[in-house]
Design an enzyme around this catalytic site. Structure first.
Site, PDB file in Angstrom:
ATOM      1  N   GLY A  15      59.358  52.531   0.928  1.00 22.44           N
ATOM      2  CA  GLY A  15      59.289  52.210  -0.583  1.00 22.44           C
ATOM      3  C   GLY A  15      57.874  53.073  -0.918  1.00 22.44           C
ATOM      4  N   GLY A  19      53.812  52.158  -6.652  1.00 24.01           N
ATOM      5  CA  GLY A  19      53.232  50.686  -6.441  1.00 24.01           C
ATOM      6  C   GLY A  19      52.296  50.735  -5.150  1.00 24.01           C
ATOM      7  N   ILE A  20      52.383  49.530  -4.336  1.00 23.50           N
ATOM      8  CA  ILE A  20      51.681  49.297  -3.268  1.00 23.50           C
ATOM      9  C   ILE A  20      52.174  50.262  -2.116  1.00 23.50           C
ATOM     10  CG2 ILE A  20      51.186  47.737  -1.255  1.00 23.50           C
ATOM     11  CD1 ILE A  20      51.431  45.374  -3.447  1.00 23.50           C
ATOM     12  N   GLY A  21      53.299  50.769  -2.198  1.00 19.06           N
ATOM     13  CA  GLY A  21      53.871  51.635  -1.117  1.00 19.06           C
ATOM     14  C   GLY A  21      53.101  53.083  -1.106  1.00 19.06           C
ATOM     15  N   TYR A 174      65.606  36.380  -4.137  1.00 22.49           N
ATOM     16  CA  TYR A 174      64.514  37.249  -3.994  1.00 22.49           C
ATOM     17  C   TYR A 174      63.531  36.204  -2.711  1.00 22.49           C
ATOM     18  CZ  TYR A 174      60.065  39.485  -4.065  1.00 22.49           C
ATOM     19  OH  TYR A 174      58.958  40.207  -3.852  1.00 22.49           O
TER      20      TYR A 174
END
Length: 297
Positions: A15, A19-21, A174
């Site tokens: 991922g 974002g964070i990835g 989730y």
């Protein structure tokens, strides 16, 4: 930039297209690591590589390798693992970061699994199991960093109905996927930890709040756990930089074993030689979920 303490280390970040990835991939590369940048498609992965190079003058193209697999399709996950094993005799770190928010409408993948449970947990379970030979070949044994969520504390795994067909709630689905990922860190086969990098401005932000820290800030907590200078204890859970107690279920050996048995069955590895076989995975079916996997953390 930071001292290249990660030179000669190879890291796969799932991922990693946003974002964070993406920020994790960038920061790892800036510190000297070779980074396998995963995206849902080959085009998305290559675009992420180009973006990292554009953002960081210190990063060389040879440090980055685009790899792809749609986590809504377990056969693609298996193909990704086999590619990595064939081309990299050693993998120092696996960052299990890819995630999707559970949709409002109940959705199954073609493999027959609820989409958030598959993308956020089952795909990472399968990938980690298949990569075990190269992870354990690393000089220090390798490590796995699961990017989890504090929402795992609100969850319960529905053992009799993990796909939540009888009663579906997107937030509960989730949270269950995050609890499973956190429990999985206690699996003794490889050294692993989980981290909630904080509420950050990513595509998953609406699940938490209206605003948050930058993705770059969140990524620093992930990267720190990738560093061999950071000692880890298998199954540990961090909220940002602080080690804290996870949900009680995440520390129970009985729960770890039960989850592994459930996951083996759901990814089609039951009755096989575990990491060396794929069992009857191709025989599953569902109502379909195209394009679900993303690097949205």
């Amino acid at each position: 930039m930071a001292v290249a303490t990660l030179a000669s280390r190879t890291v796969l970040v799932t991922g990693a297209t946003s974002g964070i990835g993406l920020e994790t991939a960038r920061q790892l590369a800036e510190r000297g690591a070779v980074v396998l940048v995963h995206g849902r498609t080959a085009e998305e992965a290559r675009a992420a590589v180009d973006r990292v190079i554009a953002l960081s003058a210190d990063v060389q193209g040879a440090q980055l390798r685009a790899v792809s697999a749609d986590f809504a399709h377990l056969d693609e996950v298996a193909e990704l693992a086999h590619t990595v094993v064939a081309e990299y005799p050693r993998l120092d770190v696996l960052v299990n970061n890819a995630a999707t928010a559970a949709p409002e409408r109940y959705t199954l993948t073609d493999d027959g699994n609820e989409i958030a449970f598959q993308v956020n947990f089952l795909a990472h379970y399968l990938l980690t199991c298949l990569l075990e030979p190269v992870l354990t070949a690393a000089p220090d044994g390798g490590r796995v960093v699961n990017v989890s969520s504090s929402l795992h504390r609100t969850a319960a795994i529905q053992w009799a109905d993990p796909n939540r067909a009888r009663r579906y709630s997107r937030l509960a689905a989730y949270a269950q996927s995050q609890l499973a990922l956190t429990v999985f860190a206690a699996d003794p086969r490889v050294s692993a930890v989980s981290v909630h990098p904080g509420v950050c401005e990513t595509e998953l932000l609406p699940l938490y709040a209206h605003d948050g820290a930058t993705a770059a800030e969140g990524a620093t907590h992930v990267v720190r756990l990738c560093d061999p200078a950071t000692e880890i204890v298998n199954g540990a859970y961090y909220e940002r930089a602080e080690r804290v107690q996870p949900a009680a279920a995440a520390t129970e050996e009985r729960t770890v074993k039960r989850l592994n048995k459930l996951a083996d069955r759901m990814v089609g590895m039951s009755g096989t030689a575990g990491v060396n076989g794929m069992g009857g995975m191709s025989g599953m079916s569902g109502n379909g979920a195209e394009g679900a996997e993303g690097g949205a953390r």
